[in-house]
Design an enzyme around this catalytic site. Structure first.
Site: not given
Ligand code: P71
Length: 471
Positions: A85, A137-138, A228, A271, A395, A462
């Site tokens: 833990y 970013f969303t 980021d 990623k 997007r 979305f």
């Molecule tokens: C991508 C994602 C995953 C995603 C997130 C929201 C809507 C659709 C798909 C996530 C990112 C990203 C950047 C630049 C932070 C996050 C969040 N991307 N910054 O592109 O691209 O990370 O998903 O691990 O929580 O499909 P998280």
């Protein structure tokens, strides 16, 4: 009959062919469903590719997030999980890897990127403050808003123009940043939110010169710069390829130099870091670290696991090491470019230059007869799935959501469909099949109608919104 000799891809391009720097040790079968099955599946999914079952998808280009293939070494690392833990050995490996390759001092593990966004936003944004950044970013913007902040886009204008071939379309416009500082005052700026590469602009990079200049400007006002770092290794590749003086600098050195101009970073390990789950926050400032490390125990887990299993942290630490290998990152970005170049040569409208993680189709130019309130990008993603079982992601206006003040749709200039390539998963043949699928949908573009939204959730709509075809 043609008497043309078949040519390898390299020959067609007048160069020697290159191949992926890995071989496949384990496979996962995929099947193409029939046209009738695909039509039924997309209807049941409300014409939203997020709501499709993965089993109904043939080539899955929804996202590169958590969908990459781990290496044999990462899998071996999974067996070395220390599932204590507190104080897991794997946490210290992760901490070492982040310090070595990114150069930040203090590390807080999280379950994925948005967990880290939550912590940094709550730790440093005071209600009423502004957060300038290189395009939203969303999830990032939502966490900034939930902390009481207002995101302000200060990316260069070229980023909003799909046709602009600027080599660093992710750059911050220093005049826009200065104008904001003059307008609201430096103390009203929580920090600069800098993403390398910029996802919503098409995976476009930030130059080293730009981050240095942003750093210098911010230093003179005592404003912090947080990165980021989600796709920062891909950004480093573009610097190596395009920026003077970096052609023979290793990716690892470029990454570390870039990060040295920032005060910390949040990361979706799903990623660049080549794992299926995981994330982290890393900062140099002890006071910010202290807050974030205290908050992580409320929302994620103890500060030495943050929602990850020990084995996940081990795979993440190894993934960071693999991510900076020059042959890995070159083959990753060049595979994306292979698909983009094919489509571009056929006259398919897309965002240029081709970005690091995906090819972004320009749905506005694809369907000029479909107005933005009939969701051209959502329509294109659905059509692509129906035609060939290829899953892509909207997007555009659906992703942009509603303006919290007016309640209207936000109408972004970019109305895009993202063909996102997972790392180390698909081959050139999958790229060829995808390219032909896009062409088939393009040929039917004039007879294609838009969609209407019939269900809209409050947050990040979305993901779960539902649509019906317009008659
Ligand atoms: C991508 C994602 C995953 C995603 C997130 C929201 C809507 C659709 C798909 C996530 C990112 C990203 C950047 C630049 C932070 C996050 C969040 N991307 N910054 O592109 O691209 O990370 O998903 O691990 O929580 O499909 P998280």
């Amino acid at each position: 009959m043609t008497d043309k000799k078949p040519q390898t891809m390299g020959q067609q391009y007048g160069r020697r062919s290159w191949a992926e720097p890995w071989k496949i040790k384990m496979v996962e079968p995929i099947i193409l469903k029939t046209l009738e099955e695909r039509q039924q599946a997309i209807e049941e999914a409300g014409y939203n590719t997020f709501l499709l079952r993965s089993e109904d998808v043939y080539i899955d280009l929804l996202t590169d997030s958590g969908t990459s293939a781990m290496s044999d070494r990462q899998w071996a690392g999974m067996m070395l999980g220390d599932e204590a833990y507190a104080g897991s050995r794997n946490f210290y490996h992760l901490e070492e890897a982040i310090r070595e390759y990114y150069g930040y001092q203090h590390i807080v593990p999280t379950h994925q990127g948005r967990g880290a966004e939550h912590l940094i936003s709550q730790a440093v944004i005071k209600p009423g403050q502004f957060i300038p950044g290189n395009m939203y970013f969303t999830t990032t913007r939502l966490h900034q808003e939930l902390a009481g902040g207002t995101f302000v886009d200060v990316i260069i204008d070229e980023a909003h123009d799909p046709a602009s071939t600027h080599p660093f379309k992710g750059n911050i416009d220093l005049d826009k940043l200065q104008e904001l500082i003059d307008r609201v005052g430096a103390e009203q700026i929580a920090y600069v939110s800098l993403a390398g590469t910029v996802n919503m602009a098409g995976g476009q990079p930030v130059s080293m010169a730009n981050v240095k200049a942003v750093r210098a400007l911010c230093e003179s006002y005592n404003i912090r710069v947080y990165l980021d770092a989600t796709r920062m290794a891909e950004n480093a590749f573009f610097i190596q390829e395009r920026e003077e003086g970096y052609a023979s600098t290793p990716i690892a050195a470029i990454l570390k130099e870039f990060c040295s101009y920032t005060d910390g970073a949040w990361m979706s390990g799903k990623k660049d870091n080549l794992v299926n789950i995981g994330g982290w926050l890393a900062v140099n400032d002890e006071a910010v670290f202290d807050k974030a490390r205290n908050m992580v125990v409320i929302y994620e887990g103890l500060h030495t696991y943050g929602g990850m299993a020990g084995r996940d942290m081990e795979a993440l630490a190894i993934g960071i090491h693999e991510m900076v290998q020059d042959d890995h990152i070159a083959s990753r970005v060049n595979q994306v470019r292979y698909l983009g170049d094919l489509l571009e040569s056929w006259g398919i409208p897309l965002v240029k230059p081709i970005g690091g993680h995906a090819v972004f189709l320009d749905a506005r130019a694809f369907y000029p007869h479909i107005p933005q309130n009939q969701f051209p990008a959502q329509t294109l993603a659905a059509q692509l799935y129906i035609d060939s079982g290829v899953r892509a992601m909207e997007r555009g206006v659906v992703s942009a959501g509603r303006d919290p003040e007016t309640g209207d749709h936000r109408y972004p200039k970019l109305e895009l469909v993202r063909l996102t390539i997972p790392r180390r998963v698909y081959t050139q043949a999958h790229m060829d099949v995808t390219a032909e699928a896009v062409m088939a949908v393009f040929e039917k573009r004039e007879e294609t109608r838009g969609l209407k939204m019939v269900y809209e959730p409050e947050y990040l709509r979305f993901f779960q919104a539902r649509f019906e075809p317009l008659k």
